[in-house]
Design a protein around this motif. Structure first.
Motif, PDB file in Angstrom:
ATOM      1  N   GLU A  57       0.860  -1.186   0.000  1.00  0.00           N
ATOM      2  CA  GLU A  57       0.000   0.000   0.000  1.00  0.00           C
ATOM      3  C   GLU A  57       0.893   1.232   0.000  1.00  0.00           C
ATOM      4  N   ALA A  58       0.291   2.403   0.062  1.00  0.00           N
ATOM      5  CA  ALA A  58       1.054   3.649   0.022  1.00  0.00           C
ATOM      6  C   ALA A  58       2.033   3.768   1.188  1.00  0.00           C
ATOM      7  N   LEU A  59       1.657   3.285   2.390  1.00  0.00           N
ATOM      8  CA  LEU A  59       2.495   3.483   3.571  1.00  0.00           C
ATOM      9  C   LEU A  59       3.289   2.258   4.006  1.00  0.00           C
ATOM     10  N   VAL A  60       3.032   1.104   3.403  1.00  0.00           N
ATOM     11  CA  VAL A  60       3.733  -0.119   3.822  1.00  0.00           C
ATOM     12  C   VAL A  60       3.796  -1.102   2.646  1.00  0.00           C
ATOM     13  N   MET A  61       4.937  -1.778   2.548  1.00  0.00           N
ATOM     14  CA  MET A  61       5.147  -2.738   1.457  1.00  0.00           C
ATOM     15  C   MET A  61       5.048  -4.170   1.976  1.00  0.00           C
ATOM     16  N   HIS A  62       4.564  -5.060   1.141  1.00  0.00           N
ATOM     17  CA  HIS A  62       4.489  -6.481   1.466  1.00  0.00           C
ATOM     18  C   HIS A  62       5.879  -6.967   1.888  1.00  0.00           C
ATOM     19  N   GLY A  63       5.945  -7.660   3.023  1.00  0.00           N
ATOM     20  CA  GLY A  63       7.215  -8.200   3.504  1.00  0.00           C
ATOM     21  C   GLY A  63       8.006  -7.275   4.409  1.00  0.00           C
ATOM     22  N   GLU A  64       7.553  -6.028   4.555  1.00  0.00           N
ATOM     23  CA  GLU A  64       8.266  -5.075   5.404  1.00  0.00           C
ATOM     24  C   GLU A  64       8.108  -5.460   6.879  1.00  0.00           C
ATOM     25  N   VAL A  65       9.149  -5.195   7.663  1.00  0.00           N
ATOM     26  CA  VAL A  65       9.120  -5.505   9.092  1.00  0.00           C
ATOM     27  C   VAL A  65       8.691  -4.262   9.862  1.00  0.00           C
ATOM     28  N   GLY A  66       7.742  -4.446  10.790  1.00  0.00           N
ATOM     29  CA  GLY A  66       7.269  -3.349  11.619  1.00  0.00           C
ATOM     30  C   GLY A  66       7.450  -3.664  13.092  1.00  0.00           C
ATOM     31  N   GLU A  67       7.514  -2.623  13.897  1.00  0.00           N
ATOM     32  CA  GLU A  67       7.667  -2.755  15.348  1.00  0.00           C
ATOM     33  C   GLU A  67       6.324  -2.487  16.026  1.00  0.00           C
ATOM     34  N   VAL A  68       5.930  -3.358  16.927  1.00  0.00           N
ATOM     35  CA  VAL A  68       4.669  -3.204  17.651  1.00  0.00           C
ATOM     36  C   VAL A  68       4.756  -1.965  18.544  1.00  0.00           C
ATOM     37  N   THR A  69       3.777  -1.050  18.378  1.00  0.00           N
ATOM     38  CA  THR A  69       3.773   0.190  19.151  1.00  0.00           C
ATOM     39  C   THR A  69       2.511   0.378  19.974  1.00  0.00           C
TER      40      THR A  69
END
Length: 110
Positions: A57-69
């Motif tokens: 999507e516009a703000l996140v790419m498939h496979g990207e790693v995110g941190e739980v906030t």
């Protein structure tokens, strides 16, 4: 995430400074707490890392790693969790639980 109240904003909001952000963020009083949230998704906690397995999507790419906030919440009738991704300048994104995983996703076909 742990922040420091640095001022008052419009209505029922406070200005909160979070590490990693250049400016304070306006936060509703109902979204603040003096106690840390409980563990999420089993042993998942703030700072844990998850893969985004939904479509890019516009703000996140498939496979990207995110941190739980933030804690698990229901938004628009869907259960999800707040994740911060590297390219989003400290802003968290609400991701439904169906779109996150502890394991990396297989590559998408072009």
């Amino acid at each position: 995430a742990r922040g420091e109240v640095v001022g008052q904003c419009h209505g029922k909001r406070l200005a909160v400074a979070f590490s990693g952000n250049q400016r304070a963020v306006n936060v509703l009083l109902t979204e603040l707490s003096r106690v840390p949230p409980p563990p999420q998704i089993g042993d998942l906690r703030l700072g844990s890392h998850l893969y985004y397995i939904g479509p890019s999507e516009a703000l996140v790419m498939h496979g990207e790693v995110g941190e739980v906030t933030g804690p698990i919440r229901v938004r628009h009738g869907k259960e999800g969790i707040a994740l911060r991704f590297a390219g989003n300048r400290g802003h968290s994104i609400f991701c439904t639980l169906r779109t996150v995983s502890r394991e990396p996703p297989p590559a998408l076909l072009a």
